[in-house]
Design a protein around this motif. Structure first.
Motif, PDB file in Angstrom:
ATOM      1  N   GLY A 181       5.257   6.641 -10.541  1.00 28.90           N
ATOM      2  CA  GLY A 181       5.984   5.369 -10.620  1.00 28.90           C
ATOM      3  C   GLY A 181       7.368   5.403 -10.020  1.00 28.90           C
ATOM      4  N   LYS A 182       7.738   6.498  -9.347  1.00 27.23           N
ATOM      5  CA  LYS A 182       9.083   6.624  -8.778  1.00 27.23           C
ATOM      6  C   LYS A 182       9.043   6.500  -7.256  1.00 27.23           C
ATOM      7  CE  LYS A 182      10.528   9.750 -12.477  1.00 27.23           C
ATOM      8  NZ  LYS A 182      11.028  11.106 -12.804  1.00 27.23           N
ATOM      9  N   GLY A 183      10.148   5.959  -6.706  1.00 24.74           N
ATOM     10  CA  GLY A 183      10.305   5.941  -5.258  1.00 24.74           C
ATOM     11  C   GLY A 183       9.971   4.612  -4.614  1.00 24.74           C
ATOM     12  N   THR A 184      10.198   4.555  -3.286  1.00 25.03           N
ATOM     13  CA  THR A 184       9.990   3.347  -2.498  1.00 25.03           C
ATOM     14  C   THR A 184       8.957   3.599  -1.405  1.00 25.03           C
ATOM     15  OG1 THR A 184      11.703   3.933  -0.883  1.00 25.03           O
ATOM     16  CG2 THR A 184      12.410   2.743  -2.864  1.00 25.03           C
ATOM     17  N   ALA A 185       8.618   2.540  -0.673  1.00 25.31           N
ATOM     18  CA  ALA A 185       7.675   2.682   0.439  1.00 25.31           C
ATOM     19  C   ALA A 185       8.228   3.630   1.499  1.00 25.31           C
ATOM     20  CB  ALA A 185       7.384   1.316   1.045  1.00 25.31           C
ATOM     21  N   ASP A 242      10.192   6.136   0.958  1.00 24.06           N
ATOM     22  CA  ASP A 242      10.054   7.505   0.439  1.00 24.06           C
ATOM     23  C   ASP A 242       8.658   8.059   0.754  1.00 24.06           C
ATOM     24  OD1 ASP A 242      12.603   7.628  -0.658  1.00 24.06           O
ATOM     25  OD2 ASP A 242      11.963   6.681  -2.525  1.00 24.06           O
ATOM     26  N   TRP A 243       7.646   7.202   0.688  1.00 29.04           N
ATOM     27  CA  TRP A 243       6.286   7.630   1.019  1.00 29.04           C
ATOM     28  C   TRP A 243       6.188   8.027   2.492  1.00 29.04           C
ATOM     29  CZ3 TRP A 243       2.326   9.503  -1.340  1.00 29.04           C
ATOM     30  CH2 TRP A 243       1.084   9.554  -0.703  1.00 29.04           C
ATOM     31  N   ASP A 244       6.852   7.242   3.368  1.00 32.02           N
ATOM     32  CA  ASP A 244       6.859   7.585   4.790  1.00 32.02           C
ATOM     33  C   ASP A 244       7.464   8.963   5.004  1.00 32.02           C
ATOM     34  OD1 ASP A 244       5.891   5.048   5.096  1.00 32.02           O
ATOM     35  OD2 ASP A 244       7.734   4.185   5.899  1.00 32.02           O
ATOM     36  N   LYS A 245       8.578   9.243   4.333  1.00 26.78           N
ATOM     37  CA  LYS A 245       9.235  10.540   4.488  1.00 26.78           C
ATOM     38  C   LYS A 245       8.324  11.660   3.998  1.00 26.78           C
ATOM     39  CE  LYS A 245      13.891   8.638   3.844  1.00 26.78           C
ATOM     40  NZ  LYS A 245      15.067   8.585   2.940  1.00 26.78           N
ATOM     41  N   PHE A 246       7.625  11.399   2.891  1.00 29.11           N
ATOM     42  CA  PHE A 246       6.731  12.421   2.345  1.00 29.11           C
ATOM     43  C   PHE A 246       5.582  12.711   3.320  1.00 29.11           C
ATOM     44  CE2 PHE A 246       2.781  13.276  -0.051  1.00 29.11           C
ATOM     45  CZ  PHE A 246       3.108  14.560  -0.472  1.00 29.11           C
ATOM     46  N   ILE A 247       4.985  11.666   3.887  1.00 28.12           N
ATOM     47  CA  ILE A 247       3.881  11.847   4.837  1.00 28.12           C
ATOM     48  C   ILE A 247       4.342  12.647   6.056  1.00 28.12           C
ATOM     49  CG2 ILE A 247       2.342  10.643   6.455  1.00 28.12           C
ATOM     50  CD1 ILE A 247       1.410  10.551   3.558  1.00 28.12           C
ATOM     51  N   LEU A 248       5.537  12.342   6.544  1.00 25.30           N
ATOM     52  CA  LEU A 248       6.075  13.070   7.700  1.00 25.30           C
ATOM     53  C   LEU A 248       6.366  14.528   7.378  1.00 25.30           C
ATOM     54  CD1 LEU A 248       8.455  10.329   9.154  1.00 25.30           C
ATOM     55  CD2 LEU A 248       6.308  11.123  10.149  1.00 25.30           C
ATOM     56  N   SER A 249       6.524  14.846   6.089  1.00 21.83           N
ATOM     57  CA  SER A 249       6.835  16.226   5.696  1.00 21.83           C
ATOM     58  C   SER A 249       5.590  17.086   5.553  1.00 21.83           C
ATOM     59  CB  SER A 249       7.598  16.240   4.362  1.00 21.83           C
ATOM     60  OG  SER A 249       6.737  15.933   3.272  1.00 21.83           O
ATOM     61  N   LEU A 250       4.391  16.453   5.523  1.00 23.37           N
ATOM     62  CA  LEU A 250       3.150  17.227   5.323  1.00 23.37           C
ATOM     63  C   LEU A 250       2.796  18.009   6.582  1.00 23.37           C
ATOM     64  CD1 LEU A 250       0.925  14.665   3.393  1.00 23.37           C
ATOM     65  CD2 LEU A 250       2.164  16.623   2.489  1.00 23.37           C
ATOM     66  N   ASN A 275       0.830  -1.210   0.000  1.00 21.92           N
ATOM     67  CA  ASN A 275       0.000   0.000   0.000  1.00 21.92           C
ATOM     68  C   ASN A 275       0.859   1.252   0.000  1.00 21.92           C
ATOM     69  OD1 ASN A 275      -3.129  -0.142   0.314  1.00 21.92           O
ATOM     70  ND2 ASN A 275      -2.369  -1.905   1.435  1.00 21.92           N
ATOM     71  N   ARG A 276       1.910   1.259   0.800  1.00 17.19           N
ATOM     72  CA  ARG A 276       2.803   2.429   0.862  1.00 17.19           C
ATOM     73  C   ARG A 276       3.489   2.647  -0.487  1.00 17.19           C
ATOM     74  NH1 ARG A 276       6.333  -0.047   4.779  1.00 17.19           N
ATOM     75  NH2 ARG A 276       7.702   1.772   4.758  1.00 17.19           N
ATOM     76  N   LEU A 277       3.973   1.539  -1.070  1.00 22.19           N
ATOM     77  CA  LEU A 277       4.647   1.642  -2.366  1.00 22.19           C
ATOM     78  C   LEU A 277       3.675   2.095  -3.457  1.00 22.19           C
ATOM     79  CD1 LEU A 277       7.139   1.191  -4.117  1.00 22.19           C
ATOM     80  CD2 LEU A 277       6.462  -1.199  -4.367  1.00 22.19           C
ATOM     81  N   ARG A 278       2.439   1.565  -3.430  1.00 19.12           N
ATOM     82  CA  ARG A 278       1.457   1.924  -4.436  1.00 19.12           C
ATOM     83  C   ARG A 278       1.122   3.417  -4.364  1.00 19.12           C
ATOM     84  NH1 ARG A 278      -1.755  -1.877  -3.611  1.00 19.12           N
ATOM     85  NH2 ARG A 278      -3.173  -0.905  -2.125  1.00 19.12           N
ATOM     86  N   MET A 279       0.947   3.954  -3.142  1.00 17.06           N
ATOM     87  CA  MET A 279       0.652   5.378  -2.994  1.00 17.06           C
ATOM     88  C   MET A 279       1.815   6.235  -3.495  1.00 17.06           C
ATOM     89  SD  MET A 279      -1.488   5.703   0.603  1.00 17.06           S
ATOM     90  CE  MET A 279      -0.512   4.578   1.605  1.00 17.06           C
ATOM     91  N   GLN A 280       3.051   5.845  -3.146  1.00 13.73           N
ATOM     92  CA  GLN A 280       4.229   6.578  -3.589  1.00 13.73           C
ATOM     93  C   GLN A 280       4.316   6.624  -5.113  1.00 13.73           C
ATOM     94  OE1 GLN A 280       6.689   8.333  -2.265  1.00 13.73           O
ATOM     95  NE2 GLN A 280       8.030   8.429  -4.042  1.00 13.73           N
ATOM     96  N   GLN A 281       4.130   5.473  -5.740  1.00  9.46           N
ATOM     97  CA  GLN A 281       4.278   5.423  -7.191  1.00  9.46           C
ATOM     98  C   GLN A 281       3.111   6.086  -7.917  1.00  9.46           C
ATOM     99  OE1 GLN A 281       5.113   1.303  -8.172  1.00  9.46           O
ATOM    100  NE2 GLN A 281       7.260   1.534  -7.594  1.00  9.46           N
TER     101      GLN A 281
END
Length: 392
Positions: free
Chosen positions: A378-382, A384-392, A367-373
């Protein structure tokens, strides 16, 4: 009576400006900005008188002044014939976003291009304005942006989408207590509803136009996210360089004080480095009740219930009011995806997320990877999604 009062205000503002020109720049322009909302014609006259005073103004003041020139014309219903000036303003505020004027500058790029019959560019910049930091996008500005997007949909005979935008405009007008704006939005809603009832068929041309607009919106969102990530990376790199520079300078200073002192420092530094290889993570969010709730469920291997999710959401949004709004501006998340994002935001590990949601570890990762991509093309890893969420 009203004209006399405004004339008196203009005289006071001009006098104040001339008396202490450089120190009063911000105050005077803020006063003119307020005047623009109620008497755009008077604001235009005052701005014209201040033109010569802007020759030696600081760059930020000049950009604000130029923004007000465009704004006053727009409020006075003077048709825009060129986007040269507002493009200069938007470029400046994009490079210097700390002033908070960038969302409004983007809005007026949109308004100018609407007058120039460039609906695609107008739509892009209205979207850009909405995607800016929410602390700088006022409720008043949001209502105007949604109304303008609604007009673009309306011009393309996309009545359902136009109606949704005008309803959002009405919602924000109501939040602000803007009764005049509410009246205009209500009239627009009635007009769109009437037109939709007459032309209820969505043909292939309308579907094509809708797909084009949706594609534009996705492109703007992807570009905004890319720019945000790039900025975060640049800031991290800059901070690391500053930290390294400070450390090197400190070490050199110690070395100059003597070899023995340097060796003692180096020994202490090595021990300190070894002891902080796995530092305790500084949490963005802490709430005692939520911690106890999560700890109990994890310990007993129990999944969270609907009432638990509502409690978590309420507490989280009280700490991060625009978290959900920013998240759902990317795309319409499922309940599972939204729950995962909430738990990431409050620093719950992937393995514990799996326990709290009664799903497998692989499902959490997927799920994390799917949201990131999906969001980043289509770029990044799961992670990377965690880092993005923490940045919001």
């Amino acid at each position: 009576m009203r004209r006399t009062a405004f004339s008196f205000l203009l005289i006071i503002i001009l006098t104040t400006f001339c008396t202490s020109r450089r120190s009063q720049y911000g105050v005077v322009l803020a006063d003119i900005d307020s005047l623009t909302e109620v008497d755009a014609d008077s604001a235009r006259r005052l701005l014209a008188r201040l033109g010569n005073e802007m020759n030696d103004a600081p760059a930020e003041v000049l950009a604000y002044y130029q923004l007000l020139l465009v704004k006053a014309d727009d409020k006075a219903h003077v048709r825009h014939t060129s986007d040269s000036l507002i493009n200069i303003v938007a470029t400046y505020f994009k490079k210097n976003p700390q002033s908070g004027h960038l969302p409004e500058a983007y809005y007026y790029v949109g308004r100018v291009n609407s007058d120039l019959q460039n609906g695609e560019r107008a739509f892009i910049f209205f979207q850009k304005a909405l995607l800016e930091d929410s602390t700088h996008v006022s409720i008043h500005l949001k209502s105007r942006i949604y109304a303008q997007i609604g007009y673009i949909y309306l011009r393309n005979s996309l009545y359902e989408e136009a109606l949704n935008m005008q309803q959002l405009a009405y919602f924000y007008c109501k939040q602000e207590g803007d009764t005049l704006g509410m009246r205009y939005s209500s009239e627009d809603i009635q007009t769109i509803t009437a037109l939709a009832s007459i032309d209820s068929v969505r043909d292939a041309f309308k579907t094509e136009r809708l797909m084009k607009v949706q594609k534009l919106a996705e492109q703007v969102k992807s570009q905004a996210l890319y720019e945000k990530n790039t900025k975060l990376q640049e800031e991290n790199t800059r901070n690391r360089l500053i930290a390294w520079g400070g450390s090197i300078g400190f070490i050199l200073a110690l070395a100059g004080a003597g070899t023995i002192l340097y060796r003692r420092y180096k020994h202490h530094h090595d021990e300190s480095t070894n002891s902080t290889l796995s530092p305790t993570k500084k949490r963005q969010f802490y709430d005692k009740d939520i911690d106890e709730l999560l700890t109990t469920h994890i310990y007993n291997n129990k999944a969270l219930k609907e009432v638990d999710w509502k409690t978590i959401e309420t507490k989280l949004l009280s700490a991060f009011p625009v978290f959900k709004e920013k998240l759902f501006s990317l795309y319409q998340l499922s309940d599972t995806e939204y729950h995962i994002c909430m738990l990431i935001k409050i620093d719950v590990s992937p393995s514990n997320i799996a326990k709290l949601m009664a799903i497998g570890n692989s499902a959490v990762s997927q799920n994390r990877l799917r949201m990131q991509q999906k969001v980043f093309g289509g770029k990044g890893t799961a992670k990377d999604w965690d880092k993005f969420i923490l940045s919001l």
